[in-house]
Design an enzyme around this catalytic site. Sequence first.
Site, PDB file in Angstrom:
ATOM      1  N   LYS A 162       0.907  -1.264   0.105  1.00 12.89           N
ATOM      2  CA  LYS A 162      -0.037  -0.011  -0.018  1.00 12.89           C
ATOM      3  C   LYS A 162       0.758   1.238  -0.171  1.00 12.89           C
ATOM      4  CE  LYS A 162      -0.314  -0.703   4.980  1.00 12.89           C
ATOM      5  NZ  LYS A 162      -0.890  -1.401   6.136  1.00 12.89           N
ATOM      6  N   TYR A 179      16.055  30.001  10.084  1.00 10.70           N
ATOM      7  CA  TYR A 179      14.876  30.510  10.473  1.00 10.70           C
ATOM      8  C   TYR A 179      14.587  30.412  11.967  1.00 10.70           C
ATOM      9  CZ  TYR A 179      12.838  30.659   5.397  1.00 10.70           C
ATOM     10  OH  TYR A 179      12.743  30.770   4.096  1.00 10.70           O
TER      11      TYR A 179
HETATM   12  C1  LIG Z   1      -0.118  -2.144   6.567  1.00 10.79           C
HETATM   13  C2  LIG Z   1      -0.699  -3.556   7.186  1.00 10.79           C
HETATM   14  C3  LIG Z   1       0.101  -4.627   6.898  1.00 10.79           C
HETATM   15  C4  LIG Z   1       1.593  -4.640   6.940  1.00 10.79           C
HETATM   16  O1  LIG Z   1       2.095  -4.195   8.214  1.00 10.79           O
HETATM   17  P1  LIG Z   1       3.837  -4.033   8.279  1.00 10.79           P
HETATM   18  O2  LIG Z   1       3.709  -3.632   9.875  1.00 10.79           O
HETATM   19  O3  LIG Z   1       4.076  -2.775   7.371  1.00 10.79           O
HETATM   20  O4  LIG Z   1       4.208  -5.421   7.946  1.00 10.79           O
HETATM   21  C5  LIG Z   1      -0.384  -5.857   7.178  1.00 10.79           C
HETATM   22  N1  LIG Z   1      -1.914  -5.959   7.345  1.00 10.79           N
HETATM   23  C6  LIG Z   1      -2.521  -4.849   7.328  1.00 10.79           C
HETATM   24  C7  LIG Z   1      -4.263  -4.818   7.468  1.00 10.79           C
HETATM   25  C8  LIG Z   1      -2.018  -3.297   7.149  1.00 10.79           C
HETATM   26  O5  LIG Z   1      -2.921  -2.568   7.244  1.00 10.79           O
END
Ligand SMILES: *Cc1c(COP(=O)(O)O)cnc(C)c1O
Length: 376
Positions: free
Chosen positions: A39, A260
């Site tokens: 994702k 800044y």
């Molecule tokens: C993002 C996600 C993962 C992967 O998690 P990591 O901690 O990056 O390994 C797995 N399952 C779900 C439902 C997620 O949202």
Amino acid sequence: MVPTEHAGGVLTVDLNALAANYRLLAGRLGAAECAAAVKADAYGLGVARVAPALARAGCRLFFVATLDEAVALRAILPEAGIVVLAGVMAGEADTLVRHRVVPALNDLGQIARWADHARARGQAPLDAVIHVDTGMCRLGLPPAEVDILAAEPERLRGLRLVLAMSHLARADEADNPMNPAQRDAFAAAIRRLPAARASLANSSGIFLGPGYHFDLARPGVALHGVNPTPGSPNPMVEVVHLKGKILQLRDVDSPQTVGYGATHRVTAPGRLATVAVGYADGYPRSLSSRGHVAVGGVKVPVVGRVSMDLITIDVSTLDAGAVSAGDWVTLIGGDCPIDAVAEDAGTIAYELLTRLGRRYARRYVESDASTVIDGR
Ligand SMILES: *Cc1c(COP(=O)(O)O)cnc(C)c1O
């Protein structure tokens, strides 16, 4: 895209290291399957390069957050299994079917929507994943809806349940009692649902042991080299390296301030360097006077505020001839492990990765051969 030689920052993604991490996790899983969470554009690293590299390493199932991500991934991987964690929202069923994307159904309403669609089509059953909530209170069927579904399995008529999943809230805390509690709640829930493969573990969950592996794991961040076992040495291979270019060097003495807000005060004669990366590139502003970068293997501090396009570092400890304009400094990777940079920034490596900016020159390399296979 910016030609590499003119960019202020160069982001290197090592696809061989990514594949090595996939194999390491798959090896730990034994008979259970290793899928991948890709994702958010593969955690900011570029799903168009990351997903095919994982597929070549043997990954056959990919999890994404949104239907848009799923459609984009389908164009990249015509054969892979794709699960969309958002499930099926109103008006999305046709698009899911057309792109052969399987929704993770998150509540009874989504189950009804997907099953209605399947029955209306009157063709072969549609594949479905069911997401059961065991303690995140985020996505997934709450316990009361699991009760209803267990009592009324006909709600799934028209669907082929290919996976039941849940998600751990505290997998990165190995000894936390919430982990076995969620595992047991998940095991109890799937016993009451129609038979299907089961999946609980994310990256950290894999390291909680075989009791958490079920049939399939869904690692994301560890594939990209982030430590899934905080507090213990990182078992993963480094995937991401970020470097920034020194634009200018200057000798300074008090009274003088930097940046800044004049938040950094020069108190002794010294030397500063200005690096062409800033918060617009995802280098967190919270690293103002807190971050470190590595120059030729020496860690030096970020001084003053991180600005949009620039940071200032104190190179007084280096020999005068050791550093010149045009040299590169390491911002993430090597002597600046991504987990340490994230901690200095008051965040987690997930956020650091997913906020990496668009302005870097991105290089995808295959480390063993040390060959640049794409300079975008
Ligand atoms: C993002 C996600 C993962 C992967 O998690 P990591 O901690 O990056 O390994 C797995 N399952 C779900 C439902 C997620 O949202």
